[in-house]
Scaffold this motif. Sequence first.
Motif, PDB file in Angstrom:
ATOM      1  N   ILE A   1       7.792 -15.076  -1.785  1.00 33.01           N
ATOM      2  CA  ILE A   1       8.171 -15.654  -0.486  1.00 33.01           C
ATOM      3  C   ILE A   1       6.949 -16.215   0.232  1.00 33.01           C
ATOM      4  O   ILE A   1       6.965 -17.344   0.773  1.00 33.01           O
ATOM      5  N   LEU A   2       5.842 -15.452   0.228  1.00 35.16           N
ATOM      6  CA  LEU A   2       4.639 -15.905   0.926  1.00 35.16           C
ATOM      7  C   LEU A   2       4.032 -17.145   0.277  1.00 35.16           C
ATOM      8  O   LEU A   2       3.355 -17.948   0.942  1.00 35.16           O
ATOM      9  N   ARG A   3       4.242 -17.298  -1.029  1.00 34.10           N
ATOM     10  CA  ARG A   3       3.756 -18.510  -1.686  1.00 34.10           C
ATOM     11  C   ARG A   3       4.373 -19.756  -1.041  1.00 34.10           C
ATOM     12  O   ARG A   3       3.716 -20.801  -0.915  1.00 34.10           O
ATOM     13  N   LYS A   4       5.632 -19.673  -0.614  1.00 37.28           N
ATOM     14  CA  LYS A   4       6.297 -20.808   0.027  1.00 37.28           C
ATOM     15  C   LYS A   4       5.726 -21.083   1.412  1.00 37.28           C
ATOM     16  O   LYS A   4       5.779 -22.231   1.893  1.00 37.28           O
ATOM     17  N   ALA A   5       5.154 -20.032   2.051  1.00 37.07           N
ATOM     18  CA  ALA A   5       4.629 -20.216   3.407  1.00 37.07           C
ATOM     19  C   ALA A   5       3.122 -20.407   3.445  1.00 37.07           C
ATOM     20  O   ALA A   5       2.598 -21.108   4.318  1.00 37.07           O
ATOM     21  N   LEU A   6       2.384 -19.834   2.484  1.00 37.09           N
ATOM     22  CA  LEU A   6       0.925 -19.842   2.546  1.00 37.09           C
ATOM     23  C   LEU A   6       0.269 -20.596   1.393  1.00 37.09           C
ATOM     24  O   LEU A   6      -0.923 -20.860   1.429  1.00 37.09           O
ATOM     25  N   GLY A   7       1.028 -20.891   0.379  1.00 32.50           N
ATOM     26  CA  GLY A   7       0.431 -21.486  -0.809  1.00 32.50           C
ATOM     27  C   GLY A   7       0.269 -20.428  -1.883  1.00 32.50           C
ATOM     28  O   GLY A   7       1.001 -19.428  -1.922  1.00 32.50           O
ATOM     29  N   GLU A   8      -0.694 -20.593  -2.791  1.00 34.12           N
ATOM     30  CA  GLU A   8      -0.847 -19.686  -3.911  1.00 34.12           C
ATOM     31  C   GLU A   8      -1.017 -18.234  -3.427  1.00 34.12           C
ATOM     32  O   GLU A   8      -1.918 -17.928  -2.640  1.00 34.12           O
ATOM     33  N   THR A   9      -0.141 -17.373  -3.917  1.00 32.87           N
ATOM     34  CA  THR A   9      -0.148 -15.963  -3.496  1.00 32.87           C
ATOM     35  C   THR A   9       0.143 -15.085  -4.709  1.00 32.87           C
ATOM     36  O   THR A   9       1.104 -15.316  -5.448  1.00 32.87           O
ATOM     37  N   TRP A  10      -0.710 -14.074  -4.897  1.00 36.17           N
ATOM     38  CA  TRP A  10      -0.520 -13.107  -5.980  1.00 36.17           C
ATOM     39  C   TRP A  10      -0.040 -11.774  -5.387  1.00 36.17           C
ATOM     40  O   TRP A  10      -0.445 -11.393  -4.280  1.00 36.17           O
ATOM     41  N   PRO A  11       0.770 -11.054  -6.112  1.00 36.51           N
ATOM     42  CA  PRO A  11       1.120  -9.702  -5.658  1.00 36.51           C
ATOM     43  C   PRO A  11      -0.045  -8.752  -5.893  1.00 36.51           C
ATOM     44  O   PRO A  11      -0.826  -8.926  -6.828  1.00 36.51           O
ATOM     45  N   ALA A  12      -0.149  -7.748  -5.029  1.00 32.37           N
ATOM     46  CA  ALA A  12      -1.197  -6.732  -5.168  1.00 32.37           C
ATOM     47  C   ALA A  12      -0.639  -5.397  -4.683  1.00 32.37           C
ATOM     48  O   ALA A  12       0.106  -5.341  -3.712  1.00 32.37           O
ATOM     49  N   VAL A  13      -1.031  -4.339  -5.385  1.00 32.20           N
ATOM     50  CA  VAL A  13      -0.636  -2.979  -4.985  1.00 32.20           C
ATOM     51  C   VAL A  13      -1.898  -2.140  -4.884  1.00 32.20           C
ATOM     52  O   VAL A  13      -2.851  -2.324  -5.635  1.00 32.20           O
ATOM     53  N   ALA A  14      -1.900  -1.200  -3.925  1.00 30.11           N
ATOM     54  CA  ALA A  14      -3.085  -0.369  -3.711  1.00 30.11           C
ATOM     55  C   ALA A  14      -2.648   1.045  -3.352  1.00 30.11           C
ATOM     56  O   ALA A  14      -1.642   1.248  -2.664  1.00 30.11           O
ATOM     57  N   GLY A  15      -3.395   2.042  -3.826  1.00 27.54           N
ATOM     58  CA  GLY A  15      -3.108   3.435  -3.514  1.00 27.54           C
ATOM     59  C   GLY A  15      -4.086   4.365  -4.185  1.00 27.54           C
ATOM     60  O   GLY A  15      -5.016   3.933  -4.865  1.00 27.54           O
TER      61      GLY A  15
ATOM     62  N   VAL B   1       0.845  -1.182   0.000  1.00 19.79           N
ATOM     63  CA  VAL B   1       0.000   0.000   0.000  1.00 19.79           C
ATOM     64  C   VAL B   1       0.888   1.242   0.000  1.00 19.79           C
ATOM     65  O   VAL B   1       1.846   1.344   0.752  1.00 19.79           O
ATOM     66  N   SER B   2       0.544   2.202  -0.863  1.00 17.80           N
ATOM     67  CA  SER B   2       1.252   3.488  -0.913  1.00 17.80           C
ATOM     68  C   SER B   2       0.299   4.532  -1.449  1.00 17.80           C
ATOM     69  O   SER B   2      -0.565   4.227  -2.278  1.00 17.80           O
ATOM     70  N   TRP B   3       0.426   5.767  -0.972  1.00 16.90           N
ATOM     71  CA  TRP B   3      -0.456   6.831  -1.455  1.00 16.90           C
ATOM     72  C   TRP B   3      -0.301   7.011  -2.965  1.00 16.90           C
ATOM     73  O   TRP B   3      -1.275   7.184  -3.676  1.00 16.90           O
ATOM     74  N   ILE B   4       0.968   6.940  -3.423  1.00 20.99           N
ATOM     75  CA  ILE B   4       1.256   6.976  -4.855  1.00 20.99           C
ATOM     76  C   ILE B   4       2.020   5.704  -5.203  1.00 20.99           C
ATOM     77  O   ILE B   4       3.156   5.518  -4.764  1.00 20.99           O
ATOM     78  N   ILE B   5       1.412   4.808  -5.950  1.00 26.82           N
ATOM     79  CA  ILE B   5       2.031   3.532  -6.298  1.00 26.82           C
ATOM     80  C   ILE B   5       3.136   3.791  -7.313  1.00 26.82           C
ATOM     81  O   ILE B   5       2.904   4.391  -8.363  1.00 26.82           O
ATOM     82  N   ASP B   6       4.363   3.337  -7.005  1.00 24.70           N
ATOM     83  CA  ASP B   6       5.457   3.508  -7.954  1.00 24.70           C
ATOM     84  C   ASP B   6       6.036   2.134  -8.318  1.00 24.70           C
ATOM     85  O   ASP B   6       5.559   1.087  -7.863  1.00 24.70           O
ATOM     86  N   ARG B   7       7.064   2.150  -9.150  1.00 26.67           N
ATOM     87  CA  ARG B   7       7.668   0.905  -9.609  1.00 26.67           C
ATOM     88  C   ARG B   7       8.210   0.078  -8.435  1.00 26.67           C
ATOM     89  O   ARG B   7       8.125  -1.158  -8.438  1.00 26.67           O
ATOM     90  N   GLY B   8       8.757   0.749  -7.420  1.00 24.28           N
ATOM     91  CA  GLY B   8       9.275   0.029  -6.267  1.00 24.28           C
ATOM     92  C   GLY B   8       8.205  -0.752  -5.535  1.00 24.28           C
ATOM     93  O   GLY B   8       8.451  -1.874  -5.059  1.00 24.28           O
ATOM     94  N   ASP B   9       6.995  -0.177  -5.417  1.00 21.12           N
ATOM     95  CA  ASP B   9       5.888  -0.894  -4.770  1.00 21.12           C
ATOM     96  C   ASP B   9       5.551  -2.178  -5.540  1.00 21.12           C
ATOM     97  O   ASP B   9       5.294  -3.228  -4.938  1.00 21.12           O
ATOM     98  N   VAL B  10       5.526  -2.083  -6.868  1.00 22.85           N
ATOM     99  CA  VAL B  10       5.224  -3.267  -7.688  1.00 22.85           C
ATOM    100  C   VAL B  10       6.295  -4.333  -7.481  1.00 22.85           C
ATOM    101  O   VAL B  10       5.986  -5.524  -7.294  1.00 22.85           O
ATOM    102  N   GLU B  11       7.544  -3.944  -7.493  1.00 25.90           N
ATOM    103  CA  GLU B  11       8.635  -4.909  -7.340  1.00 25.90           C
ATOM    104  C   GLU B  11       8.609  -5.556  -5.960  1.00 25.90           C
ATOM    105  O   GLU B  11       8.850  -6.766  -5.826  1.00 25.90           O
ATOM    106  N   ARG B  12       8.326  -4.764  -4.903  1.00 23.33           N
ATOM    107  CA  ARG B  12       8.235  -5.361  -3.559  1.00 23.33           C
ATOM    108  C   ARG B  12       7.074  -6.340  -3.457  1.00 23.33           C
ATOM    109  O   ARG B  12       7.195  -7.412  -2.836  1.00 23.33           O
TER     110      ARG B  12
END
Length: 315
Positions: free
Chosen positions: A265-279, A247-258
């Motif tokens: 990493i979370l896929r290894k701990a939780l199973g199927e996981t998609w990245p998501a960005v919000a702002g 989450v970021s007020w202004i979504i930038d390239r760094g937010d997408v990469e993180r």
Amino acid sequence: MRNLAESFITHRQEFSSYQAQTNAGFAELIAEVRALAEAQHSHYEAFIAHRQEFLQQRAETDRRFAELAEAQRRTEESLRRLSEAFEAHRQEFLEHRAETDRRFAELAEAQRRTEESLQRLSEAFTAHREETDRRFAELAEAQRRTEESLQRLSEAFIVHRRVVADDMSVLKKESLERRYRERAAAYFGGPDFHKVRALTFDELMEALGKALKARSITREEYEEARRVDGVIRGRRRQRSMHLALEVSWIIDRGDVERAVRRAEILRKALGETWPAVAGREITEGAREAIERLRREGRPIVVVQDGWVDWPSKPV
């Protein structure tokens, strides 16, 4: 008759001598008047040169120059009136030698006073110029100190503004994070993703701890994943799925990469996981990164100002 003729001749000689003396006196008077005019002209030219310098000074200098110009004008006016008076009484001067001599003396004294006045004026001008230079130096030093103070104030203001901006950014980010976690079902829920809720921090840490203990993730991955802004859990196509939310007020390239990195990493701990960005807003760099992921067939969810953009192709 002889005596009368001799007396007349004697008288003629005395008159001629007197006339010669008178003419010599007038020649001397004319020379002195011409010298006086030349001196006045020379002083006037010097005064005009001083005036040009005064025009470059401050308003106070201009005012004083105007006073000097007025004094010079009065002097010239006095001399003009004196010349007119002298011309008007020229015949009287011719008839009264003693009066002429007295007025010659007066003119000489007037010239002396004029020269003394001009000398005092020159000295006053020099003193005024030195005082003006000193004041300009003081003003320049004061200006330098003012500029230094303004520079320090500007630097302090920039630092303060940066701190305030950072604080506001943190507050905005925290507000958005709390909104998306507390209303996860409203923002992310839908026909293809239901039973939606945000994982608590304790649930996230427990899952990461188990994955670390089982050596599914490394210590570095554990530290990376625990800084995710939020994890949204739901069911998609009859199986559990998670969103690694940044989450970021202004979504930038760094937010997408993180988001992408932490979702892996979370896929290894939780199973199927998609990245998501919000702002609230999104930069052009972030849009390019999202479009590149989707062209590669890699899913990413984008939430901008409350509107959720899921991948258009089934994954």
